[in-house]
Design a protein around this motif. Structure first.
Motif, PDB file in Angstrom:
ATOM      1  N   LYS A  21       0.826  -1.216   0.000  1.00  0.00           N
ATOM      2  CA  LYS A  21       0.000   0.000   0.000  1.00  0.00           C
ATOM      3  C   LYS A  21       0.857   1.263   0.000  1.00  0.00           C
ATOM      4  CE  LYS A  21      -4.125  -2.077   1.808  1.00  0.00           C
ATOM      5  NZ  LYS A  21      -5.266  -1.972   2.704  1.00  0.00           N
ATOM      6  N   TRP A 127       0.528   4.807   1.708  1.00  0.00           N
ATOM      7  CA  TRP A 127      -0.797   5.264   1.305  1.00  0.00           C
ATOM      8  C   TRP A 127      -1.373   6.286   2.282  1.00  0.00           C
ATOM      9  CZ3 TRP A 127      -3.483   5.414  -2.941  1.00  0.00           C
ATOM     10  CH2 TRP A 127      -4.861   5.595  -2.909  1.00  0.00           C
ATOM     11  N   TYR A 151      -8.875   5.077  -5.863  1.00  0.00           N
ATOM     12  CA  TYR A 151      -8.308   3.820  -5.375  1.00  0.00           C
ATOM     13  C   TYR A 151      -8.307   3.764  -3.846  1.00  0.00           C
ATOM     14  CZ  TYR A 151      -6.905   3.727 -10.229  1.00  0.00           C
ATOM     15  OH  TYR A 151      -6.922   3.762 -11.595  1.00  0.00           O
ATOM     16  N   ALA A 152      -9.343   4.286  -3.231  1.00  0.00           N
ATOM     17  CA  ALA A 152      -9.437   4.296  -1.774  1.00  0.00           C
ATOM     18  C   ALA A 152      -9.518   2.888  -1.193  1.00  0.00           C
ATOM     19  CB  ALA A 152     -10.640   5.119  -1.319  1.00  0.00           C
ATOM     20  N   THR A 153      -9.975   1.943  -1.979  1.00  0.00           N
ATOM     21  CA  THR A 153     -10.001   0.553  -1.524  1.00  0.00           C
ATOM     22  C   THR A 153      -8.666  -0.099  -1.848  1.00  0.00           C
ATOM     23  OG1 THR A 153     -10.823  -0.323  -3.613  1.00  0.00           O
ATOM     24  CG2 THR A 153     -12.481   0.455  -2.031  1.00  0.00           C
ATOM     25  N   ALA A 154      -8.497  -1.339  -1.455  1.00  0.00           N
ATOM     26  CA  ALA A 154      -7.228  -2.060  -1.649  1.00  0.00           C
ATOM     27  C   ALA A 154      -7.031  -2.554  -3.081  1.00  0.00           C
ATOM     28  CB  ALA A 154      -7.132  -3.222  -0.680  1.00  0.00           C
ATOM     29  N   GLU A 155      -7.989  -2.329  -3.977  1.00  0.00           N
ATOM     30  CA  GLU A 155      -7.931  -2.898  -5.326  1.00  0.00           C
ATOM     31  C   GLU A 155      -6.634  -2.685  -6.090  1.00  0.00           C
ATOM     32  OE1 GLU A 155     -11.424  -2.013  -7.585  1.00  0.00           O
ATOM     33  OE2 GLU A 155     -12.705  -2.462  -5.907  1.00  0.00           O
TER      34      GLU A 155
END
Length: 159
Positions: A21, A127, A151-155
């Motif tokens: 991250k 991050w 891209y706030a999620t871990a994707e």
């Protein structure tokens, strides 16, 4: 007095995030202007080259790795005069890129310290600390905000 714009400079950049991250940034010293900037890795589009091909070539030149393009993040949609040449208008294209092999450049996570023979170094920014304030250039600041939103999620960190 404003300098007249005489040409357009098309730049293409890659946003690379790792599985820890973190976002890769480039700290660059421009010796002829005695200036240091933090930006995304990338560079100028060459004649006869597409933007995706450009980010792949620039990644190979700067990072020493082959990458694939995962997603288009942003293309400049406002006027931006070049910080380095006041006669140039800058248009920048940003892609999320995925490394196809381990990085081959020195990554310095302690911040910019430039040996005399190196004008560009790379570092990963966690991050939680990555935002527009990390970046030096106006378009990169916009992209940093978009990256944090998109891209706030871990994707993107599945690499």
């Amino acid at each position: 007095m404003t300098t007249a714009i005489t040409s357009i400079n098309l730049r293409v950049y890659g946003v690379l995030m790792n599985d820890q991250k973190q976002v890769l940034v480039s700290d660059e010293r421009i010796y002829y202007q005695n200036l240091e900037v933090t930006k995304f890795p990338g560079g100028g589009l060459e004649l006869g080259e597409g933007t995706r091909d450009c980010v792949i070539r620039e990644s190979k030149e700067e990072l020493g790795i082959d990458v694939t393009v995962v997603d288009h993040i942003y293309t400049t949609d406002f006027f931006q005069q070049s910080a380095f040449n006041p006669e140039h208008q800058i248009i920048s294209v940003y892609y999320l890129i995925k490394p196809l092999e381990p990085l081959r450049v020195y990554v310095n996570n302690k911040g910019p310290v430039y040996p005399k023979e190196i004008a560009e170094i790379f570092r990963f920014v966690d991050w939680e600390f990555f935002d527009e304030n990390v970046m030096s250039l106006p378009i990169d600041k916009v992209v940093a905000r978009l990256v944090k939103e998109k891209y706030a999620t871990a994707e993107p960190f599945i690499f």
